[in-house]
Design a protein around this motif. Structure first.
Motif, PDB file in Angstrom:
ATOM      1  N   ASN B 102       0.804  -1.226   0.000  1.00 27.57           N
ATOM      2  CA  ASN B 102       0.000   0.000   0.000  1.00 27.57           C
ATOM      3  C   ASN B 102       0.832   1.269   0.000  1.00 27.57           C
ATOM      4  OD1 ASN B 102      -2.660  -1.028  -0.251  1.00 27.57           O
ATOM      5  ND2 ASN B 102      -2.443  -1.866   1.824  1.00 27.57           N
ATOM      6  N   ASP B 133      -5.852  -3.798  -5.953  1.00 28.82           N
ATOM      7  CA  ASP B 133      -5.509  -3.185  -4.666  1.00 28.82           C
ATOM      8  C   ASP B 133      -6.741  -2.957  -3.796  1.00 28.82           C
ATOM      9  OD1 ASP B 133      -6.742  -1.168  -6.026  1.00 28.82           O
ATOM     10  OD2 ASP B 133      -5.004   0.148  -6.132  1.00 28.82           O
ATOM     11  N   GLY B 135      -9.017  -1.202  -4.510  1.00 27.16           N
ATOM     12  CA  GLY B 135      -9.422   0.182  -4.760  1.00 27.16           C
ATOM     13  C   GLY B 135     -10.040   0.251  -6.135  1.00 27.16           C
ATOM     14  N   GLU B 136      -9.554   1.174  -6.943  1.00 26.70           N
ATOM     15  CA  GLU B 136     -10.091   1.319  -8.296  1.00 26.70           C
ATOM     16  C   GLU B 136      -9.611   0.222  -9.245  1.00 26.70           C
ATOM     17  OE1 GLU B 136      -9.067   5.494  -9.236  1.00 26.70           O
ATOM     18  OE2 GLU B 136     -11.113   5.622  -9.978  1.00 26.70           O
ATOM     19  N   ASN B 137      -8.540  -0.452  -8.865  1.00 27.32           N
ATOM     20  CA  ASN B 137      -7.946  -1.469  -9.732  1.00 27.32           C
ATOM     21  C   ASN B 137      -7.725  -0.926 -11.141  1.00 27.32           C
ATOM     22  OD1 ASN B 137      -8.168  -3.131  -7.549  1.00 27.32           O
ATOM     23  ND2 ASN B 137      -9.925  -4.274  -8.335  1.00 27.32           N
ATOM     24  N   LYS B 169       0.033  -0.346  -6.412  1.00 27.03           N
ATOM     25  CA  LYS B 169      -0.072  -1.010  -5.113  1.00 27.03           C
ATOM     26  C   LYS B 169      -0.305  -2.511  -5.247  1.00 27.03           C
ATOM     27  CE  LYS B 169      -1.758   3.144  -2.879  1.00 27.03           C
ATOM     28  NZ  LYS B 169      -2.948   3.951  -2.610  1.00 27.03           N
TER      29      LYS B 169
END
Lengths: 278, 474
Positions: B102, B133, B135-137, B169
């Protein structure tokens, strides 16, 4: 056998004094590492095609093999060779040989094979080219030579020197070989050279031989990777007479196998120059 | 006011002089200055977690599927061991996790994620890659269906465009289920990013390289799917799925269709637009041409009490589990399914329709308490005399499975006079009209538009369907 001498890049386009200086260095370093090594001194340019004139290749240097030959030029190759601009042209300083997937006079592919037969041949010397190779399963480009007496002294008697052969499905490896009576086809005397962290279809590489009395040295870029002498061949040494040059892009054949659904067409081989020294 | 202006001009000139001098000084230093950057650490797992690396299993996965194994390894002292559970394992139905750092890493100097792997048996790992991750990937990369054997083998997952990964990440991720209901084990070792120098001949594609044409409406959206293919040193052509953010999109008519960096194509106006893409300077094969027909009129929103409804397909209700909205049967030509979304409203769109089945057999549904089937249909073709839409219901009988001699089915046909081009037609069909023997194990609903005799040939091929539900008339 494996003399991996390091040549300085750009040696070949240096002026004569520069070359002389470099040769002195070579002589010196050569003696310090290997006293028996033959020093190369083919420094007189006798044939030079830089492919600087757009259009058809220089007709004073290059002729063509047309068609499919006998049994696909002896190798079950799949292409029909033409001299059309779709398959061969000079553009932007390069000779472009392009393999197309198309139905043409009974063949499924077209391409081109240029040769200096009857226009230029020579015994001994440095034969060099700079090429960006094509890629993919079943793609088989080559820069090579045949004995100039081949019409009266059939292959393999006439002899063959493959300065560079390449299997499109093995993009990091080229082969240098000699064929002669008793050591031809699958029994040729051959060695491969593999690039580390690089490949032959993404940039230009120099392929050449230094051919003198009773030896042929094979090099890629600045690496001399093989020397073949009469002691290495399992038959008569036939590399003591004039040879002419061929450059071609074959499709399919026993050496590479056929293209498959993943082979991308068209495929183009870019030749930057062909130079011969004596 | 004037004075103040003059003063500020003087100050500005002064600042300008200072700035010029300062920037002059900076220029002479800039050659020695390195910009701050994220670490370029290549190693992910060699004999243990690399610095910053975390283990984050997927929800629903077997949480302890991953362990560090110091017995089995390709090199060094340890490997990553993944225990894929059996079907029915109470600890989790599958094995899957992400391994993020991260803090972020700069991977732009590498061209592939590589590792050695072997398994306890021959298997196919569903998904494996990097860029996930939680997240948004944005730069997700997936190698689908990776074949793995019992011998240690090196695998290469190429980076579609390394210049994008300056702050990544997602170092590694995978998701795998049982093989033929059975769990097994696989190991991964020497997991790292590499600059191989032999990842070459990029051939990106969107929509699997197809030139798609879609008729659509204002407010609808599509998501681009992309792949990147490289030729590797082995001669193998390796294709990975690449997240849309690796691509740069172009629309021939941004007033009609626009694409954002996450690959979502939004339809804004009536007209035609073609979407193409470029990945790292290479034009991607494939395209999407959208023909926007203008405003879309949705069907009326259902108002029946959910307590009296069993819904198959509607945004107004919670739908029962559906196996598919377009199952494949012999002779079927129908394309499409539940893939049209207009302003958040999911709509089934069938094209090249001759017949099609929606199946909901896991489990079958009991409609004995229901009285009617409701469905909204819109024919997009011109309606000719002889055209029809037939709806067929299929019940699997007491064994709740296809066949076994207890199945029953029945149909209701709507002829051309009840259909209208580009207009929603609501059907409320009494279930008794279908003449089913049983209604306690209903599993199929067919639409049929192609007739089997010359008197009723049926020319309808494009059909929109929405709000497909059973209800009880109060």
């Amino acid at each position: 056998m494996n003399k991996r001498n390091r040549y300085k890049k750009g040696t070949l386009i240096m002026s004569f004094p520069g070359l002389l200086l470099l040769l002195l260095i070579f002589v010196h370093s050569g003696c310090s590492t290997d006293d028996t090594q033959t020093v190369v001194n083919f420094d007189e340019l006798v044939l030079q095609d830089e492919f600087d004139m757009d259009g058809v290749p220089d007709t004073a240097v290059w002729g063509y093999d047309i068609g499919r030959g006998v049994n696909g030029w002896g190798n079950n190759e799949l292409q029909y060779y033409t001299d059309r601009t779709e398959n061969v042209k000079v553009e932007n300083g390069f000779l472009l040989i392009t393999a197309q997937q198309e139905s043409f006079k009974g063949a499924s592919y077209t391409s081109a094979r240029l040769l200096t037969k009857g226009l230029f041949d020579q015994t001994y010397g440095r034969f060099e080219t700079r090429i960006r190779l094509p890629w993919g399963q079943g793609i088989w480009p080559a820069f090579w030579m045949l004995g100039a007496d081949i019409d009266t002294n059939p292959w393999p008697g006439a002899g063959e020197i493959d300065i560079m052969e390449f299997r499109g499905q093995e993009p990091t490896t080229v082969l240098g070989s000699v064929h002669g009576p008793g050591y031809s086809g699958g029994e040729s005397i051959t060695k491969s050279y593999t690039l580390e962290n690089d490949r032959f279809d993404t940039g230009f590489h120099v392929f050449g031989i230094e051919w003198g009395t009773e030896y042929v040295n094979f090099y890629v870029d600045d690496v001399l990777y093989n020397q073949i002498t009469p002691a290495d061949v399992t038959g008569e040494w036939v590399f003591d007479k004039p040879f002419f040059i061929l450059v071609n892009l074959a499709v399919g054949g026993t050496f590479v196998g056929s293209p498959n659904g993943e082979t991308v067409f068209p495929q183009t081989m870019l030749v930057d120059y062909v130079r011969v020294y004596k | 006011m004037k004075d103040i202006k003059i003063i500020s001009l003087k100050i500005a000139v002064l600042f300008g002089v200072i700035f010029t001098v300062t920037s002059g000084c900076e220029r002479s230093l800039s050659g020695d200055v390195d910009f701050a950057s994220f670490p370029v650490t290549a190693e992910v797992f060699i004999d243990g977690f690399s610095g910053g690396l975390e283990y984050r299993p997927f929800e629903g996965s077997k949480l302890d599927a991953f362990i560090v194994d110091d017995q089995e390894r390709y090199e060094g002292t340890a490997s990553m061991r993944f225990n894929v559970p059996n079907v029915g394992d109470p600890a989790g139905a599958f094995a899957g996790a992400i391994f993020p750092d991260n803090g972020g890493r700069n991977l732009s100097g590498y061209d592939a994620l590589t590792f050695w792997a072997r398994a306890s048996q021959g298997a196919t790992i569903n998904e494996i890659g990097f860029g996930n991750d939680f997240g948004e990937n944005k730069f997700l990369v997936t190698l689908p269906n990776m074949r793995i054997s019992t011998a240690w083998t090196k695998y290469i997952i190429p980076i579609p465009d390394p210049t994008r990964l300056t702050n990544e990440k997602g170092m590694f991720w995978y998701s795998e289920g049982p093989e033929n209901n059975n769990g097994y084990t696989f190991w991964i070792d020497e997991l790292k990013f590499e600059k191989l120098g032999t990842v070459a001949q990029p051939r990106p594609a969107i929509f699997n390289g197809e030139d798609r044409v879609e008729q659509t409406f204002i407010g609808s959206s599509f998501t681009v799917t992309g792949t990147q293919t490289f030729n590797l040193a082995s001669g193998l052509n390796q294709t990975v799925s690449a997240a849309p953010s690796y691509f740069t999109f172009t629309s021939t008519n941004p007033d009609v269709a626009r694409v954002n960096e996450l690959g979502v194509v939004s339809i804004l106006d009536q007209g035609t637009a073609k979407i193409t893409a470029v990945l790292a300077g290479v034009r991607a094969a494939g395209s999407l041409t959208v023909e926007s027909l203008g405003n879309f009129t949705p069907p009326l929103i259902p108002t029946r009490d959910a307590a009296n409804v069993i819904s198959i397909f509607s945004d107004a209700y919670t739908n029962v589990p559906v196996d598919f909205y377009n199952g494949f049967f012999g002779g079927q030509t129908t394309l499409g399914g539940a893939d049209l979304v207009i302003d958040g409203n999911n709509i089934i769109r069938y094209t090249e329709l001759n017949f099609v089945a929606t199946e909901f057999k896991n489990p079958t549904i009991d409609i004995t308490q229901m009285t009617h089937l409701h469905v909204d249909v819109q024919v997009e073709n011109p309606v000719n005399t002889g055209d029809f839409v037939t709806i067929e219901l299929g019940d699997f009988g007491a064994n709740a499975a296809f066949g076994g001699g207890d199945d029953s089915s029945g149909r209701v046909t709507f002829t051309s006079d009840t259909l209208k081009t580009r207009t929603w037609v609501p059907f409320d069909i009494p279930l008794t009209d279908f003449g089913l023997t049983n209604r306690s194990n209903l599993a199929q609903l067919f639409f049929i538009t192609e007739g089997t005799n010359d008197t009723q040939p049926g020319t309808i091929t494009d059909l929109l369907v929405d709000n497909m539900y059973f209800y009880r008339q109060e």
